[in-house]
Design a protein around this motif. Structure first.
Motif, mmCIF file in Angstrom:
data_model
loop_
_atom_site.group_PDB
_atom_site.id
_atom_site.type_symbol
_atom_site.label_atom_id
_atom_site.label_comp_id
_atom_site.label_asym_id
_atom_site.label_seq_id
_atom_site.Cartn_x
_atom_site.Cartn_y
_atom_site.Cartn_z
ATOM 1 N N LEU A 1 0.836 -1.199 0.000
ATOM 2 C CA LEU A 1 0.000 0.000 0.000
ATOM 3 C C LEU A 1 0.872 1.250 0.000
ATOM 4 O O LEU A 1 0.556 2.227 -0.678
ATOM 5 C CB LEU A 1 -0.933 0.012 1.216
ATOM 6 N N ALA A 2 1.992 1.214 0.731
ATOM 7 C CA ALA A 2 2.890 2.380 0.771
ATOM 8 C C ALA A 2 3.426 2.693 -0.622
ATOM 9 O O ALA A 2 3.417 3.852 -1.055
ATOM 10 C CB ALA A 2 4.044 2.126 1.741
ATOM 11 N N THR A 3 3.877 1.673 -1.330
ATOM 12 C CA THR A 3 4.412 1.871 -2.680
ATOM 13 C C THR A 3 3.325 2.316 -3.643
ATOM 14 O O THR A 3 3.522 3.228 -4.448
ATOM 15 C CB THR A 3 5.080 0.581 -3.187
ATOM 16 N N ALA A 4 2.155 1.683 -3.561
ATOM 17 C CA ALA A 4 1.051 2.032 -4.455
ATOM 18 C C ALA A 4 0.629 3.489 -4.240
ATOM 19 O O ALA A 4 0.425 4.226 -5.211
ATOM 20 C CB ALA A 4 -0.124 1.088 -4.232
ATOM 21 N N CYS A 5 0.525 3.906 -2.983
ATOM 22 C CA CYS A 5 0.141 5.294 -2.697
ATOM 23 C C CYS A 5 1.194 6.262 -3.214
ATOM 24 O O CYS A 5 0.856 7.295 -3.798
ATOM 25 C CB CYS A 5 -0.072 5.482 -1.197
ATOM 26 N N GLN A 6 2.452 5.922 -3.017
ATOM 27 C CA GLN A 6 3.524 6.792 -3.492
ATOM 28 C C GLN A 6 3.456 6.939 -5.007
ATOM 29 O O GLN A 6 3.537 8.042 -5.533
ATOM 30 C CB GLN A 6 4.876 6.222 -3.072
ATOM 31 N N ARG A 7 3.276 5.848 -5.713
ATOM 32 C CA ARG A 7 3.243 5.885 -7.178
ATOM 33 C C ARG A 7 2.001 6.559 -7.726
ATOM 34 O O ARG A 7 2.027 7.137 -8.810
ATOM 35 C CB ARG A 7 3.362 4.469 -7.741
ATOM 36 N N MET A 8 0.907 6.494 -6.982
ATOM 37 C CA MET A 8 -0.349 7.079 -7.455
ATOM 38 C C MET A 8 -0.571 8.500 -6.925
ATOM 39 O O MET A 8 -1.564 9.127 -7.260
ATOM 40 C CB MET A 8 -1.534 6.191 -7.045
ATOM 41 N N GLY A 9 0.310 8.958 -6.052
ATOM 42 C CA GLY A 9 0.149 10.299 -5.489
ATOM 43 C C GLY A 9 -0.989 10.387 -4.485
ATOM 44 O O GLY A 9 -1.626 11.425 -4.350
#
Length: 113
Positions: free
Chosen positions: A80-88
């Motif tokens: 979730l941390a990576t996904a949020c970072q990549r999606m802003g």
């Protein structure tokens, strides 16, 4: 989510820990849910445990997760941390929304005891 196959780690590879900060869990998130949703969880794990949270993912811009194949492939290797970072997407706000929805969905079950 626009993740390329080459950027996603192999399923057996360790995933980097979430960025520094208080992203481990939202205080009190365990109430009504068996486990709080954390930054290191994957979208697939969260949706497997709480299928009703797919709507929350979609509402926060994770539209590709509507496709079961995306959930099966990328949703199992991206945190979730990576996904949020990549999606802003703001990680703290997203975790708060997921855990709040989880608690709200579990509330009718616990109030009937």
């Amino acid at each position: 989510m626009r993740f390329t196959h080459s950027s996603a780690p192999a399923p057996h590879s360790p995933i980097s820990p979430p960025p520094a900060g208080n992203h481990a869990a939202v205080p009190g998130a365990a109430t009504g849910c068996e486990d709080p949703i954390r930054a290191q969880d994957t979208p697939a794990d969260v949706i497997d445990r709480h299928p009703e949270l797919l709507e929350t993912f979609l509402a926060h811009g994770f539209r590709p997760l509507a496709n079961p194949m995306v959930r099966k492939q990328l949703g199992r290797v991206v945190t979730l941390a990576t996904a949020c970072q990549r999606m802003g997407v703001d990680l703290d706000a997203f975790l708060a929304a997921l855990n709040a929805r989880c608690r709200a969905e579990a509330a009718p079950e616990s109030s009937g005891k």
